[in-house]
Scaffold this motif. Sequence first.
Motif, PDB file in Angstrom:
ATOM      1  N   ALA A 416      80.341-106.846 -22.409  1.00 41.15           N
ATOM      2  CA  ALA A 416      79.881-106.827 -23.796  1.00 41.15           C
ATOM      3  C   ALA A 416      78.662-105.917 -23.952  1.00 41.15           C
ATOM      4  CB  ALA A 416      79.543-108.247 -24.255  1.00 41.15           C
ATOM      5  N   ALA A 417      77.768-105.936 -22.952  1.00 44.12           N
ATOM      6  CA  ALA A 417      76.580-105.081 -23.003  1.00 44.12           C
ATOM      7  C   ALA A 417      76.963-103.608 -22.898  1.00 44.12           C
ATOM      8  CB  ALA A 417      75.620-105.461 -21.882  1.00 44.12           C
ATOM      9  N   ILE A 418      77.924-103.295 -22.037  1.00 43.03           N
ATOM     10  CA  ILE A 418      78.399-101.912 -21.904  1.00 43.03           C
ATOM     11  C   ILE A 418      78.991-101.437 -23.233  1.00 43.03           C
ATOM     12  CG2 ILE A 418      80.118-100.411 -20.793  1.00 43.03           C
ATOM     13  CD1 ILE A 418      79.795-102.175 -18.269  1.00 43.03           C
ATOM     14  N   TYR A 419      79.803-102.304 -23.831  1.00 36.56           N
ATOM     15  CA  TYR A 419      80.420-101.958 -25.124  1.00 36.56           C
ATOM     16  C   TYR A 419      79.336-101.696 -26.174  1.00 36.56           C
ATOM     17  CZ  TYR A 419      82.916-102.543 -29.525  1.00 36.56           C
ATOM     18  OH  TYR A 419      83.413-102.346 -30.787  1.00 36.56           O
ATOM     19  N   GLU A 420      78.298-102.560 -26.207  1.00 34.78           N
ATOM     20  CA  GLU A 420      77.254-102.413 -27.224  1.00 34.78           C
ATOM     21  C   GLU A 420      76.457-101.127 -27.032  1.00 34.78           C
ATOM     22  OE1 GLU A 420      73.751-105.024 -29.419  1.00 34.78           O
ATOM     23  OE2 GLU A 420      75.039-105.935 -27.893  1.00 34.78           O
ATOM     24  N   VAL A 421      76.149-100.795 -25.773  1.00 35.48           N
ATOM     25  CA  VAL A 421      75.391 -99.569 -25.515  1.00 35.48           C
ATOM     26  C   VAL A 421      76.145 -98.349 -26.021  1.00 35.48           C
ATOM     27  CG1 VAL A 421      74.553 -98.000 -23.708  1.00 35.48           C
ATOM     28  CG2 VAL A 421      74.078-100.440 -23.549  1.00 35.48           C
ATOM     29  N   PHE A 422      77.439 -98.298 -25.762  1.00 36.69           N
ATOM     30  CA  PHE A 422      78.226 -97.114 -26.131  1.00 36.69           C
ATOM     31  C   PHE A 422      78.589 -97.066 -27.608  1.00 36.69           C
ATOM     32  CE2 PHE A 422      78.620 -96.636 -21.601  1.00 36.69           C
ATOM     33  CZ  PHE A 422      78.739 -95.264 -21.426  1.00 36.69           C
ATOM     34  N   THR A 423      78.424 -98.172 -28.307  1.00 36.63           N
ATOM     35  CA  THR A 423      78.767 -98.175 -29.734  1.00 36.63           C
ATOM     36  C   THR A 423      77.539 -98.307 -30.634  1.00 36.63           C
ATOM     37  OG1 THR A 423      79.177-100.573 -29.617  1.00 36.63           O
ATOM     38  CG2 THR A 423      81.077 -99.092 -29.338  1.00 36.63           C
ATOM     39  N   LEU A 424      76.355 -98.340 -30.045  1.00 35.48           N
ATOM     40  CA  LEU A 424      75.132 -98.398 -30.838  1.00 35.48           C
ATOM     41  C   LEU A 424      74.979 -97.134 -31.680  1.00 35.48           C
ATOM     42  CD1 LEU A 424      72.312 -99.739 -28.436  1.00 35.48           C
ATOM     43  CD2 LEU A 424      73.007-100.770 -30.601  1.00 35.48           C
ATOM     44  N   PRO A 425      74.431 -97.250 -32.890  1.00 33.87           N
ATOM     45  CA  PRO A 425      74.089 -96.044 -33.652  1.00 33.87           C
ATOM     46  C   PRO A 425      73.082 -95.222 -32.860  1.00 33.87           C
ATOM     47  CG  PRO A 425      74.021 -97.992 -35.058  1.00 33.87           C
ATOM     48  CD  PRO A 425      74.188 -98.477 -33.658  1.00 33.87           C
ATOM     49  N   GLN A 426      73.191 -93.939 -32.923  1.00 33.08           N
ATOM     50  CA  GLN A 426      72.349 -93.058 -32.125  1.00 33.08           C
ATOM     51  C   GLN A 426      70.859 -93.330 -32.340  1.00 33.08           C
ATOM     52  OE1 GLN A 426      73.019 -91.296 -29.736  1.00 33.08           O
ATOM     53  NE2 GLN A 426      71.762 -89.455 -29.549  1.00 33.08           N
ATOM     54  N   GLU A 427      70.468 -93.588 -33.578  1.00 37.78           N
ATOM     55  CA  GLU A 427      69.055 -93.820 -33.881  1.00 37.78           C
ATOM     56  C   GLU A 427      68.544 -95.077 -33.174  1.00 37.78           C
ATOM     57  OE1 GLU A 427      66.087 -94.550 -37.731  1.00 37.78           O
ATOM     58  OE2 GLU A 427      68.198 -94.013 -38.033  1.00 37.78           O
ATOM     59  N   LYS A 428      69.344 -96.141 -33.202  1.00 40.50           N
ATOM     60  CA  LYS A 428      68.934 -97.385 -32.559  1.00 40.50           C
ATOM     61  C   LYS A 428      68.894 -97.232 -31.040  1.00 40.50           C
ATOM     62  CE  LYS A 428      69.802-102.353 -32.506  1.00 40.50           C
ATOM     63  NZ  LYS A 428      70.645-103.474 -33.008  1.00 40.50           N
ATOM     64  N   ARG A 429      69.848 -96.491 -30.486  1.00 45.27           N
ATOM     65  CA  ARG A 429      69.846 -96.274 -29.037  1.00 45.27           C
ATOM     66  C   ARG A 429      68.603 -95.506 -28.611  1.00 45.27           C
ATOM     67  NH1 ARG A 429      70.524 -93.121 -24.950  1.00 45.27           N
ATOM     68  NH2 ARG A 429      70.498 -91.265 -26.265  1.00 45.27           N
ATOM     69  N   LEU A 430      68.215 -94.508 -29.400  1.00 50.52           N
ATOM     70  CA  LEU A 430      67.017 -93.730 -29.074  1.00 50.52           C
ATOM     71  C   LEU A 430      65.754 -94.573 -29.177  1.00 50.52           C
ATOM     72  CD1 LEU A 430      67.779 -90.282 -30.779  1.00 50.52           C
ATOM     73  CD2 LEU A 430      67.562 -90.752 -28.325  1.00 50.52           C
ATOM     74  N   GLN A 431      65.682 -95.467 -30.155  1.00 51.49           N
ATOM     75  CA  GLN A 431      64.530 -96.359 -30.277  1.00 51.49           C
ATOM     76  C   GLN A 431      64.407 -97.256 -29.051  1.00 51.49           C
ATOM     77  OE1 GLN A 431      65.134 -98.493 -33.941  1.00 51.49           O
ATOM     78  NE2 GLN A 431      64.294 -96.850 -35.232  1.00 51.49           N
ATOM     79  N   MET A 432      65.544 -97.795 -28.614  1.00 51.38           N
ATOM     80  CA  MET A 432      65.538 -98.650 -27.432  1.00 51.38           C
ATOM     81  C   MET A 432      65.154 -97.858 -26.188  1.00 51.38           C
ATOM     82  SD  MET A 432      68.597-101.150 -25.968  1.00 51.38           S
ATOM     83  CE  MET A 432      68.908-101.783 -27.618  1.00 51.38           C
TER      84      MET A 432
END
Length: 460
Positions: A416-432
């Motif tokens: 589930a974590a792998i799925y979430e990382v790859f489907t996160l909006p780019q902006e949110k992934r960059l913030q994280m």
Amino acid sequence: MGLVLSLLELGVAFVFFLLVAALYYIRNRKRNAQPVVGFFHPFTEDGGGGERVLWCAVKAVQELFPLYSVVIYTGDQATPDSLAARASEKFGIQLKEPVVVARLYQRKWVEAATYPRFTLIGQSLGSVVLAWEALTALTPWLFVDTTGYAFTYPLARLFGCVVVCYTHYPTISSDMLTRVKTRTSTYNNNSRIARSFWLSTAKVFYYRVVARLYGWAGSCTHLAMVNSSWTRGHIEELWKIPSRTFRVYPPCDTSTLQALPLERRVESGYIISVAQFRPEKAHGLQLEAFRLALESLPSSSDFQEVRLKIVGSCRNSEDEERLQMLKDTCKRLKIDNRVDFCANVSYRELVKLLGGAVAGIHTMIDEHFGISVVEYMAAGAIPIAHRSAGPMMDIVVEEEGQQTGFLAETVEEYAAAIYEVFTLPQEKRLQMAKAARKRALRFSAANFDERFKETMKLLL
């Protein structure tokens, strides 16, 4: 009864050996003319975080005590030049000058293969034999152990040494006792013992005896450094020397990795796993989770290039066999065309691989710290780590209220974590990723160097 007799025999042998050592020391009081700092590190080519700590500590000691010679007690066929080159090429650490090498020929006494049964106590007492060889060959003023062989500390003190240790992982802990009590099958508690009430009861007794001896031996150190909050808690519980126990986070190469760009092509990106090919690293769980995540990801052509890159070092033939078993598992799971194995890569190659990863996966239970997790964060890869010990308590925690990664335990949670990382909006992934990178600054080599020197100065 047989177990009790075996432990008593080992205990008697241990006490006898200490008495012989004491007599040797009393009869041979002559010290080295030149002050020496000795690092007890029988395996100087293990390639893990422990070796990085060794070379960072050696460099710090060379700067702190410039007039002292630094000796490495190792069982490897190493030379001063080869060790200096290894520190530079593998970890990017430049020593001030080459070290002196004191070769150990009795390393078999600390190898797990020597003890099919009673491995813990066997290796612990075996380390005393190896320390005897080291100390009789060259007795240092300062005896530094960076490998966790606490049973060597009483012997080093009998030889008149000041004893300092850096402990990555307690030899035994209450967590290990709990797993045996609850009859949980793990890499260090096989299913045959877990299924048997009597065998589990005997093993609990055995662990308690080892824990008592370990606590006494560890308390003989003059100064104890530990690598995480989790390790400190267990060491203070067992050694009972809180005033001499200090948390010093291990050095992570955050300076080089911090310079890598945060932007990544997610759809055709990859997950990286950095860990030695050892059973406790639980690579099998990674493969199962990756297979399950692939089934969940969108079926569009963009996600057909997502891969898992497993990077690690092989110390011996056993590790090579595990690597082959993992490759066979990939074929069984039908993901062999999506998984790459990168064994024994150079430091430069590792940095390049980290720089292209979207996420980094870690699956070891009770990882004492988790240097690879910090490396993921510094490099800009979102960490997916095990919900226990170092990663949970010190690393993958919020930074100024911002999430820095994911914690998981089961195959389903990792998927589930792998799925979430790859489907996160780019902006949110960059913030994280930015928050994770900032968090990683706490574990830099510079911070280790400063804290290590501050702690060592207490000896003066």
